[in-house]
Design a protein around this motif. Structure first.
Motif, PDB file in Angstrom:
ATOM      1  N   ILE A  73      56.618  26.641  31.694  1.00 46.67           N
ATOM      2  CA  ILE A  73      56.179  25.334  32.186  1.00 46.67           C
ATOM      3  C   ILE A  73      57.264  24.288  31.945  1.00 46.67           C
ATOM      4  O   ILE A  73      57.556  23.461  32.814  1.00 46.67           O
ATOM      5  N   TYR A  74      57.869  24.331  30.778  1.00 40.99           N
ATOM      6  CA  TYR A  74      58.952  23.392  30.469  1.00 40.99           C
ATOM      7  C   TYR A  74      60.090  23.512  31.477  1.00 40.99           C
ATOM      8  O   TYR A  74      60.557  22.511  32.038  1.00 40.99           O
ATOM      9  N   ALA A  75      60.547  24.731  31.718  1.00 42.48           N
ATOM     10  CA  ALA A  75      61.676  24.939  32.633  1.00 42.48           C
ATOM     11  C   ALA A  75      61.342  24.444  34.034  1.00 42.48           C
ATOM     12  O   ALA A  75      62.160  23.759  34.678  1.00 42.48           O
ATOM     13  N   ALA A  76      60.143  24.762  34.516  1.00 44.91           N
ATOM     14  CA  ALA A  76      59.754  24.362  35.867  1.00 44.91           C
ATOM     15  C   ALA A  76      59.588  22.847  35.974  1.00 44.91           C
ATOM     16  O   ALA A  76      60.062  22.226  36.934  1.00 44.91           O
ATOM     17  N   ALA A  77      58.927  22.247  35.000  1.00 49.79           N
ATOM     18  CA  ALA A  77      58.659  20.806  35.056  1.00 49.79           C
ATOM     19  C   ALA A  77      59.936  19.993  34.911  1.00 49.79           C
ATOM     20  O   ALA A  77      60.144  19.002  35.628  1.00 49.79           O
ATOM     21  N   PHE A 289      52.868   7.947  41.642  1.00 52.42           N
ATOM     22  CA  PHE A 289      52.677   8.725  40.432  1.00 52.42           C
ATOM     23  C   PHE A 289      53.049  10.160  40.812  1.00 52.42           C
ATOM     24  O   PHE A 289      52.372  10.773  41.635  1.00 52.42           O
ATOM     25  N   ILE A 290      54.123  10.658  40.247  1.00 53.11           N
ATOM     26  CA  ILE A 290      54.623  11.990  40.610  1.00 53.11           C
ATOM     27  C   ILE A 290      54.327  12.968  39.486  1.00 53.11           C
ATOM     28  O   ILE A 290      54.831  12.823  38.363  1.00 53.11           O
ATOM     29  N   VAL A 291      53.485  13.973  39.779  1.00 55.21           N
ATOM     30  CA  VAL A 291      53.175  15.026  38.826  1.00 55.21           C
ATOM     31  C   VAL A 291      54.108  16.186  39.113  1.00 55.21           C
ATOM     32  O   VAL A 291      54.083  16.770  40.203  1.00 55.21           O
ATOM     33  N   THR A 292      54.948  16.522  38.161  1.00 56.76           N
ATOM     34  CA  THR A 292      55.842  17.665  38.364  1.00 56.76           C
ATOM     35  C   THR A 292      55.040  18.955  38.359  1.00 56.76           C
ATOM     36  O   THR A 292      53.918  19.014  37.841  1.00 56.76           O
ATOM     37  N   GLY A 293      55.615  20.007  38.934  1.00 56.15           N
ATOM     38  CA  GLY A 293      55.026  21.323  38.800  1.00 56.15           C
ATOM     39  C   GLY A 293      55.317  21.844  37.412  1.00 56.15           C
ATOM     40  O   GLY A 293      55.907  21.135  36.584  1.00 56.15           O
ATOM     41  N   MET A 333      54.132  17.805  42.833  1.00 58.72           N
ATOM     42  CA  MET A 333      55.261  18.611  43.282  1.00 58.72           C
ATOM     43  C   MET A 333      54.922  20.100  43.337  1.00 58.72           C
ATOM     44  O   MET A 333      55.616  20.870  43.999  1.00 58.72           O
ATOM     45  N   GLY A 334      53.843  20.500  42.662  1.00 54.94           N
ATOM     46  CA  GLY A 334      53.418  21.885  42.724  1.00 54.94           C
ATOM     47  C   GLY A 334      52.664  22.232  43.992  1.00 54.94           C
ATOM     48  O   GLY A 334      52.332  23.404  44.214  1.00 54.94           O
ATOM     49  N   ARG A 335      52.384  21.235  44.834  1.00 48.14           N
ATOM     50  CA  ARG A 335      51.725  21.467  46.119  1.00 48.14           C
ATOM     51  C   ARG A 335      52.764  21.458  47.233  1.00 48.14           C
ATOM     52  O   ARG A 335      53.526  20.490  47.383  1.00 48.14           O
ATOM     53  N   GLN A 338      52.938  18.475  49.515  1.00 48.39           N
ATOM     54  CA  GLN A 338      53.316  17.184  48.973  1.00 48.39           C
ATOM     55  C   GLN A 338      54.724  17.168  48.373  1.00 48.39           C
ATOM     56  O   GLN A 338      55.304  16.093  48.210  1.00 48.39           O
ATOM     57  N   ARG A 339      55.272  18.310  48.117  1.00 45.62           N
ATOM     58  CA  ARG A 339      56.543  18.390  47.385  1.00 45.62           C
ATOM     59  C   ARG A 339      57.654  17.579  48.062  1.00 45.62           C
ATOM     60  O   ARG A 339      58.406  16.859  47.387  1.00 45.62           O
ATOM     61  N   ALA A 340      57.756  17.661  49.372  1.00 48.61           N
ATOM     62  CA  ALA A 340      58.827  16.967  50.083  1.00 48.61           C
ATOM     63  C   ALA A 340      58.735  15.445  49.955  1.00 48.61           C
ATOM     64  O   ALA A 340      59.737  14.751  50.128  1.00 48.61           O
ATOM     65  N   LEU A 341      57.539  14.920  49.637  1.00 50.07           N
ATOM     66  CA  LEU A 341      57.393  13.472  49.439  1.00 50.07           C
ATOM     67  C   LEU A 341      58.164  13.000  48.217  1.00 50.07           C
ATOM     68  O   LEU A 341      58.550  11.838  48.135  1.00 50.07           O
ATOM     69  N   ALA A 342      58.416  13.917  47.294  1.00 53.67           N
ATOM     70  CA  ALA A 342      59.140  13.567  46.076  1.00 53.67           C
ATOM     71  C   ALA A 342      60.611  14.006  46.111  1.00 53.67           C
ATOM     72  O   ALA A 342      61.466  13.361  45.517  1.00 53.67           O
ATOM     73  N   THR A 343      60.868  15.106  46.802  1.00 52.96           N
ATOM     74  CA  THR A 343      62.237  15.647  46.797  1.00 52.96           C
ATOM     75  C   THR A 343      63.070  15.156  47.968  1.00 52.96           C
ATOM     76  O   THR A 343      64.299  15.286  47.957  1.00 52.96           O
ATOM     77  N   GLY A 344      62.428  14.603  48.987  1.00 50.67           N
ATOM     78  CA  GLY A 344      63.147  14.091  50.145  1.00 50.67           C
ATOM     79  C   GLY A 344      63.498  15.183  51.151  1.00 50.67           C
ATOM     80  O   GLY A 344      63.137  16.328  51.020  1.00 50.67           O
TER      81      GLY A 344
END
Length: 344
Positions: A73-77, A289-293, A333-335, A338-344
């Protein structure tokens, strides 16, 4: 135009079967960092995160363990937090439970490697000792309408159960519309026996979870403090909001106090994630509010915390959904949608 964001890091229980391969799918460019984590795992005689993430199959008995789930979880987040679009300005960082350790690294108070050392050490200690357990129970219905009376009644029940000889039970995490409770087997069983099943699944035990954020974890806190020293901690680059709603500011953080909280109060006292999110909203008023994966289950607790505060006119699930559809304020970001909304 710059978008401001509060970054929110998840805790245990977020790397599940759908997340297998997350590091390889989303972060092939960060393999050098993951390989440094693998080296630290090898030094401890443990399997590397790249091998665990790249396994052919997922087994709950393995991947729910603290010494496996925590480093994955740490590595992914952390990798997600490092992958935000260039137009996003991080105004604050917070996290849920173990997510506080990730937030320390995402905000720069710990290096990536030292953050991994903290997470891997604490996750391993929790698994080795596995003192007590956790369960989840809601105090709101499907509409998310806040029920303070129901919440207080449940907390009184917890106190009454805890008062019985041989039964340990306490609030572990205030998690939006949910209460995460922790205690020994007698305390957990007493709660389960005295409360009805709601929403077809609660009260729900959390596998391979210890009694996090309670006094039962005092031995873990003491051993963690013996192994992880204050000089690992530095000034954060971004403000950090802890499990009490306290803000740690760049350039004004007492790093020894930060170490003391992280391996003291944060381990043995309740974690108020709801208050942390509400503080983030009121003090920083972000665009996102961005929740990381990995995973996306924390999004519900973030949304509930915001509606309970009446943030941006939202007071229940319906008003949140309407706000989210018009102009998303919460991005998980785990969805994949929705991920592209945060990563561009």
């Amino acid at each position: 135009m710059t978008r401001t964001a509060v970054v929110i890091c998840p805790g245990r229980g977020t790397y599940n079967k759908p997340e297998l391969g997350y590091l390889h799918r989303h972060h092939a460019d960060k393999m050098p960092m993951f390989q440094r984590f693998d080296t630290l795992r090898a030094e401890a005689g443990q399997e590397g995160v790249t091998a665990l993430d790249g396994a052919a199959r997922f087994a709950v008995s393995t991947y729910s363990r603290g010494d496996v789930a925590s480093p994955l979880i740490y590595a992914a987040a952390l990798a997600d937090a490092q992958s935000l679009a260039d137009d996003i300005e991080v105004v604050a960082v917070t996290g849920n439970s173990m997510g506080w350790y990730i937030a320390l690294a995402a905000a720069g108070a710990l290096s990536a490697e030292n953050g991994f050392r903290v997470v891997n050490t604490m996750g391993t200690l929790m698994q080795e000792h596995l003192i007590g357990g956790q369960l989840v129970y809601p105090f709101t219905d499907d509409s998310w309408i806040d029920s303070a009376n129901q919440k207080q009644a449940l907390l009184q029940d917890v106190s009454d159960i805890n008062a019985v000889e041989g039964q340990d039970l306490a609030l572990s995490i205030d998690l939006g519309g949910m209460l995460v409770l922790a205690g020994n087997e007698a305390g957990l069983a007493a709660f389960e026996a005295s409360h009805p099943t709601v929403q077809d699944r609660f009260p729900m035990r959390l596998p391979n979870h210890a009694a996090f954020h309670t006094s039962l974890q005092a031995p873990i806190a003491a051993e963690g403090r013996a192994r992880l020293k204050p000089d690992m901690f530095g000034q954060p680059r971004h403000p950090m909001i802890d499990g009490r709603g306290k803000i740690w500011w760049p350039g004004a953080t007492d790093t020894e106090a930060l170490w003391d909280y992280t391996l003291g109060h944060q381990v043995t006292e309740p974690y108020d994630f709801t208050h942390a999110i509400q503080t983030a909203a009121r003090e920083f008023a972000p665009d996102l509010f961005i929740v990381t994966g990995p995973g996306a289950t924390l999004g519900g607790a973030v949304a509930q915390s915001l509606t309970m505060a009446g943030w941006s006119g939202m007071t229940d699930k319906t008003s949140f959904a309407a706000r989210q559809e018009g102009s998303p304020i919460l991005v998980a970001m785990g969805r994949e949608d929705q991920r592209a909304l945060a990563t561009g």
